[in-house]
Motif scaffolding. Structure first.
Motif, PDB file in Angstrom:
ATOM      1  N   PHE A 103       0.795  -1.220   0.000  1.00  0.00           N
ATOM      2  CA  PHE A 103       0.000   0.000   0.000  1.00  0.00           C
ATOM      3  C   PHE A 103       0.833   1.279   0.000  1.00  0.00           C
ATOM      4  N   CYS A 104       2.168   1.152   0.136  1.00  0.00           N
ATOM      5  CA  CYS A 104       3.001   2.344   0.308  1.00  0.00           C
ATOM      6  C   CYS A 104       4.057   2.504  -0.781  1.00  0.00           C
ATOM      7  N   LEU A 105       3.882   1.805  -1.890  1.00  0.00           N
ATOM      8  CA  LEU A 105       4.812   1.995  -3.009  1.00  0.00           C
ATOM      9  C   LEU A 105       4.585   3.359  -3.641  1.00  0.00           C
ATOM     10  N   GLU A 106       5.585   3.829  -4.360  1.00  0.00           N
ATOM     11  CA  GLU A 106       5.575   5.200  -4.869  1.00  0.00           C
ATOM     12  C   GLU A 106       4.337   5.516  -5.699  1.00  0.00           C
ATOM     13  N   ASP A 107       3.836   4.560  -6.485  1.00  0.00           N
ATOM     14  CA  ASP A 107       2.701   4.815  -7.380  1.00  0.00           C
ATOM     15  C   ASP A 107       1.358   4.396  -6.785  1.00  0.00           C
ATOM     16  N   ASP A 108       1.346   3.889  -5.548  1.00  0.00           N
ATOM     17  CA  ASP A 108       0.092   3.471  -4.934  1.00  0.00           C
ATOM     18  C   ASP A 108      -0.765   4.676  -4.576  1.00  0.00           C
ATOM     19  N   PRO A 126       7.518  17.063   2.949  1.00  0.00           N
ATOM     20  CA  PRO A 126       7.438  16.177   1.778  1.00  0.00           C
ATOM     21  C   PRO A 126       8.569  16.386   0.789  1.00  0.00           C
ATOM     22  N   GLU A 127       9.178  17.574   0.765  1.00  0.00           N
ATOM     23  CA  GLU A 127      10.253  17.851  -0.183  1.00  0.00           C
ATOM     24  C   GLU A 127      11.473  16.974   0.071  1.00  0.00           C
ATOM     25  N   GLU A 128      11.689  16.572   1.316  1.00  0.00           N
ATOM     26  CA  GLU A 128      12.867  15.780   1.648  1.00  0.00           C
ATOM     27  C   GLU A 128      12.573  14.282   1.771  1.00  0.00           C
ATOM     28  N   MET A 129      11.329  13.895   1.524  1.00  0.00           N
ATOM     29  CA  MET A 129      10.952  12.480   1.611  1.00  0.00           C
ATOM     30  C   MET A 129      11.180  11.805   0.262  1.00  0.00           C
ATOM     31  N   TYR A 133      11.719   5.054  -1.437  1.00  0.00           N
ATOM     32  CA  TYR A 133      12.191   4.230  -0.326  1.00  0.00           C
ATOM     33  C   TYR A 133      11.198   4.145   0.825  1.00  0.00           C
ATOM     34  N   LEU A 134      10.006   4.706   0.642  1.00  0.00           N
ATOM     35  CA  LEU A 134       9.028   4.728   1.723  1.00  0.00           C
ATOM     36  C   LEU A 134       8.706   3.341   2.273  1.00  0.00           C
ATOM     37  N   PRO A 135       8.511   2.305   1.422  1.00  0.00           N
ATOM     38  CA  PRO A 135       8.251   0.969   1.992  1.00  0.00           C
ATOM     39  C   PRO A 135       9.378   0.470   2.877  1.00  0.00           C
ATOM     40  N   ILE A 136      10.622   0.805   2.525  1.00  0.00           N
ATOM     41  CA  ILE A 136      11.757   0.392   3.352  1.00  0.00           C
ATOM     42  C   ILE A 136      11.724   1.132   4.691  1.00  0.00           C
ATOM     43  N   TYR A 137      11.440   2.445   4.628  1.00  0.00           N
ATOM     44  CA  TYR A 137      11.368   3.210   5.866  1.00  0.00           C
ATOM     45  C   TYR A 137      10.328   2.620   6.813  1.00  0.00           C
ATOM     46  N   LEU A 138       9.155   2.289   6.265  1.00  0.00           N
ATOM     47  CA  LEU A 138       8.053   1.854   7.103  1.00  0.00           C
ATOM     48  C   LEU A 138       8.243   0.448   7.664  1.00  0.00           C
ATOM     49  N   HIS A 232      12.383  15.793  11.924  1.00  0.00           N
ATOM     50  CA  HIS A 232      13.190  14.845  12.704  1.00  0.00           C
ATOM     51  C   HIS A 232      13.776  13.734  11.840  1.00  0.00           C
ATOM     52  N   LEU A 233      12.948  13.077  11.046  1.00  0.00           N
ATOM     53  CA  LEU A 233      13.422  11.946  10.259  1.00  0.00           C
ATOM     54  C   LEU A 233      14.163  12.359   8.998  1.00  0.00           C
ATOM     55  N   ASP A 234      14.256  13.667   8.735  1.00  0.00           N
ATOM     56  CA  ASP A 234      15.113  14.127   7.641  1.00  0.00           C
ATOM     57  C   ASP A 234      16.581  13.900   7.965  1.00  0.00           C
ATOM     58  N   MET A 235      16.904  13.821   9.251  1.00  0.00           N
ATOM     59  CA  MET A 235      18.309  13.614   9.625  1.00  0.00           C
ATOM     60  C   MET A 235      18.882  12.327   9.019  1.00  0.00           C
ATOM     61  N   PRO A 236      18.214  11.177   9.145  1.00  0.00           N
ATOM     62  CA  PRO A 236      18.767   9.981   8.508  1.00  0.00           C
ATOM     63  C   PRO A 236      18.313   9.797   7.065  1.00  0.00           C
ATOM     64  N   TRP A 237      17.140  10.349   6.678  1.00  0.00           N
ATOM     65  CA  TRP A 237      16.532   9.992   5.399  1.00  0.00           C
ATOM     66  C   TRP A 237      16.422  11.132   4.399  1.00  0.00           C
ATOM     67  N   GLY A 238      16.618  12.368   4.833  1.00  0.00           N
ATOM     68  CA  GLY A 238      16.395  13.505   3.958  1.00  0.00           C
ATOM     69  C   GLY A 238      17.200  13.410   2.670  1.00  0.00           C
ATOM     70  N   ILE A 239      16.576  13.778   1.564  1.00  0.00           N
ATOM     71  CA  ILE A 239      17.235  13.710   0.263  1.00  0.00           C
ATOM     72  C   ILE A 239      18.527  14.521   0.263  1.00  0.00           C
TER      73      ILE A 239
END
Length: 256
Positions: A103-108, A126-129, A133-138, A232-239
């Motif tokens: 349910f969390c793939l990029e095109d879903d 959202p600019e830094e998400m 990779y969202l499914p991996i994050y979740l 907060h989560l931009d620290m490890p994941w931010g583009i």
């Protein structure tokens, strides 16, 4: 974790590499653990060259978002789960993996709901998400932790000081020999310290970071990320974490 795990990791690293000192880089809970270690085992100052703390979390008084709501019930949740014999909160499991990958793939069409779940915890950016990779994050967030650990953070929302876990009067007498939890000592000498924080961080809020910056010794760098929406989560994941944070961290550490 601050009393046992971090010191053990430091000793193992130094013994394995035959070095006498190392750098400490902590993010979020990793920063909390650092200050616990420095309070409880201040001798470890001699083993650390310099400390870079990303989104430091010690004071929680200005916590925002979903975890602020959770903090109102954290003691009750802790009591109920302890009575039921469940001591882990939201562990990674097959159900979360299934939801993330279906349910969390990029095109879903449901993908915005998934990203909003993370934004509710950490701050909206959202600019830094990186949606790819969202499914991996979740599948790794939340990754599970002790119920007591999460409740400890919840307790600190309503405490004036950085203190140990509050077991209640009877439990505090048993664990600490007094009615209230002892305070952690933030005035211990520290290695050179650098803070890196975001204006839009729900968990390490600017107000709480600012308070901490006045309470510790040897703060050499207090770096606000240039991007106003940095969460907060931009620290490890931010583009753009490399440009906004990591290059500054490496520059700081290279001075020691």
């Amino acid at each position: 974790m601050g009393y046992y795990d971090v010191p053990a990791a430091i000793d193992y690293t130094l013994n394995t590499t035959s070095n006498s000192q190392l750098y400490y880089v902590g993010f979020s809970m990793g920063t909390t653990m650092f200050f616990v270690m420095m309070s409880e085992k201040p001798q470890y100052i001699d083993k650390i060259k310099a400390v870079a703390l990303l989104a430091p979390v010690v004071h929680n008084n200005h916590l925002k978002g979903g975890l602020r709501v959770f903090s109102n019930y954290s003691n009750d949740i802790d009591d109920i789960m302890s009575l039921l014999g469940h001591y882990e909160f939201l562990p990674s499991d097959e159900a979360m993996d299934y939801l993330a990958n279906n349910f969390c793939l990029e095109d879903d069409i449901t993908e915005p709901i998934c990203s909003s779940f993370l934004f509710l915890i950490s701050g909206y950016d959202p600019e830094e998400m990186n949606d790819e990779y969202l499914p991996i994050y979740l599948t790794h967030t939340p990754a599970g932790t002790s119920v007591h650990t999460l409740n400890h953070y919840g307790q600190l929302v309503y405490k004036d000081d950085f203190q140990k876990y509050d077991w209640g009067v009877i439990g505090n007498r048993e664990h600490y020999g007094q009615d209230t939890p002892p305070l952690y000592n933030l005035q211990e000498p520290l290695p050179p310290v650098a803070f890196y924080w975001g204006q839009n961080d729900y968990m390490a809020t600017p107000e709480d970071v600012a308070r901490l910056s006045t309470e510790i010794q040897n703060l050499q760098v207090n770096h606000r990320v240039e991007w106003d929406m940095w969460a907060h989560l931009d620290m490890p994941w931010g583009i753009h974490a490399k440009e906004y944070v990591y290059e500054y961290v490496l520059e700081f550490l290279s001075n020691y």
